[in-house]
Design a protein around this motif. Structure first.
Motif, PDB file in Angstrom:
ATOM      1  N   ALA A   1      42.756  -6.271  26.134  1.00 19.42           N
ATOM      2  CA  ALA A   1      42.250  -7.046  24.993  1.00 19.42           C
ATOM      3  C   ALA A   1      41.386  -8.204  25.489  1.00 19.42           C
ATOM      4  O   ALA A   1      41.626  -8.773  26.553  1.00 19.42           O
ATOM      5  CB  ALA A   1      43.406  -7.568  24.154  1.00 19.42           C
ATOM      6  N   LEU A   2      40.373  -8.545  24.697  1.00 16.50           N
ATOM      7  CA  LEU A   2      39.502  -9.680  24.986  1.00 16.50           C
ATOM      8  C   LEU A   2      39.375 -10.538  23.734  1.00 16.50           C
ATOM      9  O   LEU A   2      38.978 -10.047  22.668  1.00 16.50           O
ATOM     10  CB  LEU A   2      38.122  -9.195  25.421  1.00 16.50           C
ATOM     11  N   ASP A   3      39.732 -11.827  23.853  1.00 18.08           N
ATOM     12  CA  ASP A   3      39.549 -12.752  22.738  1.00 18.08           C
ATOM     13  C   ASP A   3      38.060 -12.958  22.471  1.00 18.08           C
ATOM     14  O   ASP A   3      37.258 -13.079  23.399  1.00 18.08           O
ATOM     15  CB  ASP A   3      40.183 -14.111  23.057  1.00 18.08           C
ATOM     16  N   ARG A   4      37.709 -13.009  21.190  1.00 21.80           N
ATOM     17  CA  ARG A   4      36.339 -13.341  20.788  1.00 21.80           C
ATOM     18  C   ARG A   4      36.405 -14.524  19.836  1.00 21.80           C
ATOM     19  O   ARG A   4      37.291 -14.621  18.990  1.00 21.80           O
ATOM     20  CB  ARG A   4      35.661 -12.143  20.136  1.00 21.80           C
ATOM     21  N   TRP A   5      35.440 -15.433  19.994  1.00 22.14           N
ATOM     22  CA  TRP A   5      35.462 -16.694  19.267  1.00 22.14           C
ATOM     23  C   TRP A   5      34.204 -16.833  18.422  1.00 22.14           C
ATOM     24  O   TRP A   5      33.143 -16.323  18.771  1.00 22.14           O
ATOM     25  CB  TRP A   5      35.556 -17.866  20.251  1.00 22.14           C
ATOM     26  N   LYS A   6      34.341 -17.544  17.320  1.00 18.23           N
ATOM     27  CA  LYS A   6      33.210 -17.810  16.431  1.00 18.23           C
ATOM     28  C   LYS A   6      32.807 -19.268  16.586  1.00 18.23           C
ATOM     29  O   LYS A   6      33.625 -20.185  16.431  1.00 18.23           O
ATOM     30  CB  LYS A   6      33.561 -17.506  14.978  1.00 18.23           C
ATOM     31  N   LEU A   7      31.524 -19.476  16.894  1.00 17.46           N
ATOM     32  CA  LEU A   7      30.957 -20.812  17.039  1.00 17.46           C
ATOM     33  C   LEU A   7      30.032 -21.076  15.853  1.00 17.46           C
ATOM     34  O   LEU A   7      29.062 -20.350  15.645  1.00 17.46           O
ATOM     35  CB  LEU A   7      30.178 -20.913  18.356  1.00 17.46           C
TER      36      LEU A   7
ATOM     37  N   LEU B   1      24.133 -22.448  11.985  1.00 21.40           N
ATOM     38  CA  LEU B   1      23.965 -21.365  12.954  1.00 21.40           C
ATOM     39  C   LEU B   1      25.342 -20.827  13.325  1.00 21.40           C
ATOM     40  O   LEU B   1      26.278 -21.604  13.560  1.00 21.40           O
ATOM     41  CB  LEU B   1      23.241 -21.859  14.214  1.00 21.40           C
ATOM     42  N   VAL B   2      25.460 -19.493  13.401  1.00 21.32           N
ATOM     43  CA  VAL B   2      26.739 -18.852  13.728  1.00 21.32           C
ATOM     44  C   VAL B   2      26.533 -17.973  14.960  1.00 21.32           C
ATOM     45  O   VAL B   2      25.600 -17.166  15.014  1.00 21.32           O
ATOM     46  CB  VAL B   2      27.265 -18.011  12.551  1.00 21.32           C
ATOM     47  N   PHE B   3      27.405 -18.141  15.954  1.00 17.96           N
ATOM     48  CA  PHE B   3      27.350 -17.359  17.191  1.00 17.96           C
ATOM     49  C   PHE B   3      28.714 -16.716  17.445  1.00 17.96           C
ATOM     50  O   PHE B   3      29.749 -17.225  17.013  1.00 17.96           O
ATOM     51  CB  PHE B   3      26.987 -18.241  18.398  1.00 17.96           C
TER      52      PHE B   3
END
Length: 590
Positions: free
Chosen positions: A327-333, A351-353
């Motif tokens: 598993a790999l955590d993914r984050w919203k900036l 802006l969303v990344f």
């Protein structure tokens, strides 16, 4: 199924070849098919038969009557009507219960639909697709094991299983078994059917869809693109610069056990994962990495190395087959401008990344931004990974004295609701999700728990916050002489900058105007991690072992391994004690 046209690319041959159309000698500039590897002169491209492998290799799951496999030999001999009638009459006269001797047949569009079907009783094998001539020195026949050197057009090679044969021996080979058979799609025609035929796949069948960024790694991307199409199937390999990864992901979204291979840098992987968010997957397919970029930090964290150095792609595909899913955590900036600020209509207020590796502001982002601006204006100076790293070193030296001042004068950081104090000496702030930064540097400095900090992990829902003093400090970290300053581990981070400052997300830089940036957990992605070579080594379960795990809830295999290790240690201690006693007795005797 009818065979299709060849896909030619220009190639400069440094050794003598022979044209598969006119059989004349070919040296220097010629053309080779990306799929079946046949070779022709420039003037022969339009004359050769359209007898290349099709995009999808089907298995006829509805056929119940086994017949014999007939290999297909590719060359330009035009069959006479007599030859055609003789060949097809033999096929029509055979019945399902009779045993027909396999014959060597020259391909023709009128009969390839019969010759190229898989008709083995187990429904898993398929017929060969042979190409005559141009066999490399040192190759041996797969049947008789004799040398094929200097055999010319008396030798042939299968475009699917890549085995080589004498033309006469090829008749005895009725089963084409590609090395990477588990990775090749064998379902119905994707262009005409949306549903997968029930029973078309086994549990161990994991079709691989490959997305390649040809612009990554200098000229490596183009070479990998061609070779992958010959190892798998042309329908499974996509150029990500032609329409993005969306069409390929949509096409294979209903295929069970599918796996994804991203051939490119960290930006290519992020692009694919972002497109996967838009597709309604029940289970996200796992994504492997062939590192063709400059940094390749995620690839290094997953064990795929710092960069592709030209090793055989067959070896890469074997590792993909054996890889474990993690598993790999993914984050919203989210970067939001002040609501009271007057902005032009074309400037977005938010802006969303998507972040998977790291996010940083300050001196390190300024180096990346300088590199990016130079590459955009003069791309001819950035041809390979080594040169790119040299440019990073140049811009790092130029920014040795960071003139923008300390971060504490420009930003305010909040971690999990608490303000994080920043010292004047800090000139860069980096938020880490994976234990690799800037091409393999370990900013955190350890993989173990230290003090109040937990052991870093890329699937624990926490971000590590690290500060650096400048580019000289970054150079020390690259040389493994120092590590970054550990500041915090948090689930949610807010950064407010009072003036424009360089920033980057996963190696993509820009100037961050005054705004408020919030980083929150988005979701987890399934990734493929390269398996350890030593199968006896203990591998943690998918997702990692909980940090609160005790001896009561550890896996049984781990407990057994720990007990064995303790017993071995005790035996070693006993042996050492016995040796010490023997030495003492010898000393007394002396």
């Amino acid at each position: 199924m009818d065979l299709v046209e060849h896909t030619w690319y220009r190639k400069n041959f440094k050794t003598v070849r022979h044209c598969n159309n006119c059989k004349a000698m070919l040296f220097g500039t010629g053309f080779r098919c990306e799929i079946c590897q046949c070779v022709v002169h420039k003037q022969c491209r339009e004359k050769i038969l359209h007898n290349c492998l099709p995009g999808d290799i089907p298995v006829d799951n509805r056929s119940s009557s086994p017949t014999n496999t007939i290999p297909t030999i590719v060359e330009d001999n035009i069959l006479t009507p007599t030859d055609l009638s003789h060949s097809t009459s033999n096929l029509r006269s055979s019945t399902p219960t009779e045993t027909t001797q396999p014959i060597l047949q020259i391909s023709d569009r009128s009969v390839t639909s019969v010759l190229n079907m898989s008709n083995s009783p187990d429904k898993k094998s398929s017929s060969h697709h042979m190409v005559r001539g141009n066999i490399g020195i040192g190759k041996k026949c797969h049947i008789c094991l004799k040398s094929l050197s200097f055999k010319g057009f008396e030798a042939c090679r299968c475009s699917k299983c890549h085995n080589t044969f004498h033309v006469t021996c090829a008749q005895a080979s009725t089963n084409c078994a590609p090395e990477h058979d588990k990775l090749i799609y064998k379902g119905p025609e994707l262009a005409s059917e949306e549903e997968v035929i029930e029973g078309a796949f086994n549990d161990d069948h994991t079709p691989l869809v490959v997305f390649i960024n040809p612009r990554s790694g200098g000229q490596q991307g183009h070479t990998v693109f061609r070779k992958m199409k010959s190892l798998l199937s042309r329908s499974q390999v996509f150029d990500i610069t032609q329409g993005g990864p969306g069409p390929g992901l949509e096409r294979y979204k209903n295929i069970p056990n599918v796996r994804i291979l991203a051939c490119g840098g960290d930006g290519t992987i992020g692009w694919i994962l972002s497109q996967m968010d838009k597709i309604n997957y029940e289970i996200f397919p796992p994504v492997g990495v062939l590192p063709l970029g400059t940094g390749n930090d995620l690839a290094q964290a997953l064990g795929w190395g710092a960069g592709y150095s030209g090793e055989p792609l067959s070896s890469v595909l074997r590792h993909i087959t054996d890889a474990e899913i993690v598993a790999l955590d993914r984050w919203k900036l989210v970067c939001t401008r002040d609501a009271n600020e007057d902005l032009p209509p074309e400037v977005p207020r938010e802006l969303v990344f998507q972040m998977m590796n790291y996010f940083s502001v300050g001196v390190d982002a300024k180096v990346v931004l300088s590199f990016h601006q130079m590459r955009e204006t003069k791309p001819q100076f950035f041809q390979n990974r080594l040169v790119n790293k040299g440019w990073y070193g140049k811009f790092g030296m130029e920014n040795m004295i960071y003139k923008d001042g300390p971060l504490s004068d420009m930003i305010e950081v909040t971690v999990d609701g608490s303000i994080l104090p920043l010292k004047k000496k800090y000139h860069g702030l980096i938020l880490l999700n994976v234990p690799s930064y800037g091409g393999g540097s370990d900013l955190w400095g350890t993989k173990k728990a230290v003090g109040t900090f937990k052991a870093p992990s890329m699937c624990d829902g926490l971000i590590e916050v690290v500060a650096v003093r400048g580019t000289f400090h970054l150079g020390q970290i690259q040389a493994k002489l120092a590590s970054g300053k550990k500041l915090a581990q948090a689930k949610e981070i807010t950064i407010t900058n009072r003036r424009a400052i360089p920033a980057q997300v996963d190696g993509e830089p820009w100037m961050l105007e005054p705004c408020t940036c919030t980083i929150k957990f988005h979701q987890q992605a399934n990734m493929l991690k390269k398996a350890l070579h030593n199968k006896n080594l203990l591998v943690p379960p998918i997702g990692g072992i909980p940090r609160s795990a005790s001896a009561d809830n550890l896996p049984l295999s781990m407990l057994n391994n720990n007990n064995n290790n303790n017993n071995n240690n005790n035996n070693n201690n006993n042996n050492n004690n016995n040796n010490n006693n023997n030495n003492n007795n010898n000393n007394n005797n002396n």
